[in-house]
Design a protein around this motif. Structure first.
Motif, PDB file in Angstrom:
ATOM      1  N   ASP A 146      26.590   8.558  19.382  1.00  0.00           N
ATOM      2  CA  ASP A 146      27.772   9.005  20.124  1.00  0.00           C
ATOM      3  C   ASP A 146      28.248  10.347  19.576  1.00  0.00           C
ATOM      4  O   ASP A 146      28.687  11.221  20.330  1.00  0.00           O
ATOM      5  N   LYS A 191      23.403  13.829  25.203  1.00  0.00           N
ATOM      6  CA  LYS A 191      24.556  12.928  25.287  1.00  0.00           C
ATOM      7  C   LYS A 191      25.532  13.043  24.121  1.00  0.00           C
ATOM      8  O   LYS A 191      26.748  13.040  24.331  1.00  0.00           O
ATOM      9  N   ARG A 267      36.557  11.963  23.594  1.00  0.00           N
ATOM     10  CA  ARG A 267      37.105  11.590  24.899  1.00  0.00           C
ATOM     11  C   ARG A 267      36.883  12.702  25.916  1.00  0.00           C
ATOM     12  O   ARG A 267      36.458  12.459  27.051  1.00  0.00           O
ATOM     13  N   HIS A 269      34.619  15.050  25.711  1.00  0.00           N
ATOM     14  CA  HIS A 269      33.176  15.203  25.889  1.00  0.00           C
ATOM     15  C   HIS A 269      32.643  14.190  26.901  1.00  0.00           C
ATOM     16  O   HIS A 269      31.832  14.528  27.773  1.00  0.00           O
ATOM     17  N   ARG A 270      33.108  12.949  26.792  1.00  0.00           N
ATOM     18  CA  ARG A 270      32.637  11.906  27.715  1.00  0.00           C
ATOM     19  C   ARG A 270      33.128  12.132  29.130  1.00  0.00           C
ATOM     20  O   ARG A 270      32.449  11.760  30.111  1.00  0.00           O
TER      21      ARG A 270
END
Length: 276
Positions: A146, A191, A267, A269-270
């Motif tokens: 992540d 990702k 947050r 980035h997602r």
């Protein structure tokens, strides 16, 4: 300044983590006062409660508790009232607020936040991943992270990674070593959020010197040379600027503050992936 001490009793029918966090946050606001903590976790029987009451009687002080059994809460509060000890449930005001908003009472469940649900196993999975990917170990699947932290030695990469893992965030950390190229894989990941950690050269030199001292190692090395360290910091900042990676200066930040800043970046980035 003279330091004063007081007894602080933390009584919980679960692990006591909530009480410890709340009480330490409050105690930190008093520079000249320190708490002598008495922690009683997993209080779930009459015998355990009786032992707690005896301890409070022998060392009176402030009592904080999280007991969902109403009868035990009342016994504890009555006992403390007789002793003249201040006693407070740290959850009751929050539960009362929730009840007034949600229009329903809570169901007493000791340790409900620690059930073995999907969130728990996500944290375990994140911790396993993070430990295996500490300090550039076990490359090959950085895309599954992540967060990837990059930084020179002694910029708190490992403790920050562990803290994030405990929040369920799979975290890899990659060291920036002079004259050693970054792994090719980090150039290809899509990702993960990549964050650079930096600190002042003075702070890094101080930490590294302490590290060498504890190892009884020779300190005549570029590892603690102020000029060399300053160059490392400059090069790491330039690298992050070239790559477009956000940078967090950890010089005066606690691990918790650094992690909070990273979670805020994560947050955002997602959201980019959701938007696309």
């Amino acid at each position: 300044m003279a330091r004063n001490y007081f007894h602080l009793h933390l009584v919980s029918d679960a692990t006591g983590e909530t009480l410890i966090a709340v009480s330490r946050a409050a105690a930190a606001q008093y520079e000249s006062v320190s708490a002598i903590e008495h922690v009683y976790p997993l209080v779930r029987s009459e015998a355990q409660l009786a032992r707690v009451l005896a301890e409070i009687e022998s060392s009176p002080g402030v009592v904080l508790y999280t007991l969902v059994e109403a009868e035990w809460s009342q016994r504890l509060e009555s006992f403390c009232k007789e002793l003249g000890c201040p006693c407070l449930s740290v959850l009751n005001p929050v539960l009362a607020l929730f009840q007034s908003y949600l229009g329903q009472a809570s169901a007493p469940r000791p340790g409900a936040q620690h059930v073995l649900n999907s969130e728990y196993f996500r944290r375990i999975d994140a911790m396993n991943y993070t430990l295996m990917h500490d300090d550039g170990q076990l490359g090959g699947d950085l895309e599954n992270a992540d967060v990837i932290l990059v930084g020179i030695s002694r910029t708190s990469k490992t403790p920050t990674s562990i803290y994030l893992a405990n929040r369920g965030i799979k975290t890899a950390n990659v060291p920036l070593v002079p004259n050693v190229p970054l792994p090719d894989e980090i150039e290809r990941v899509k990702k993960p959020l990549i964050v650079g950690l930096v600190a002042s050269a003075e702070r890094i030199v101080q930490i590294r010197q302490n590290r060498l001292l504890s190892l009884r190692a020779d300190d005549e090395t570029p590892y603690v040379d102020p000029t060399a360290v300053a160059d490392e910091v400059t090069q790491s900042r330039r690298l992050c600027a070239r790559k477009g990676w956000p940078v967090i200066d950890v010089t005066r930040r606690s691990i918790e503050e650094t992690a909070a800043a990273i979670l805020d970046l994560l947050r955002d980035h997602r959201m980019k992936f959701i938007a696309t």
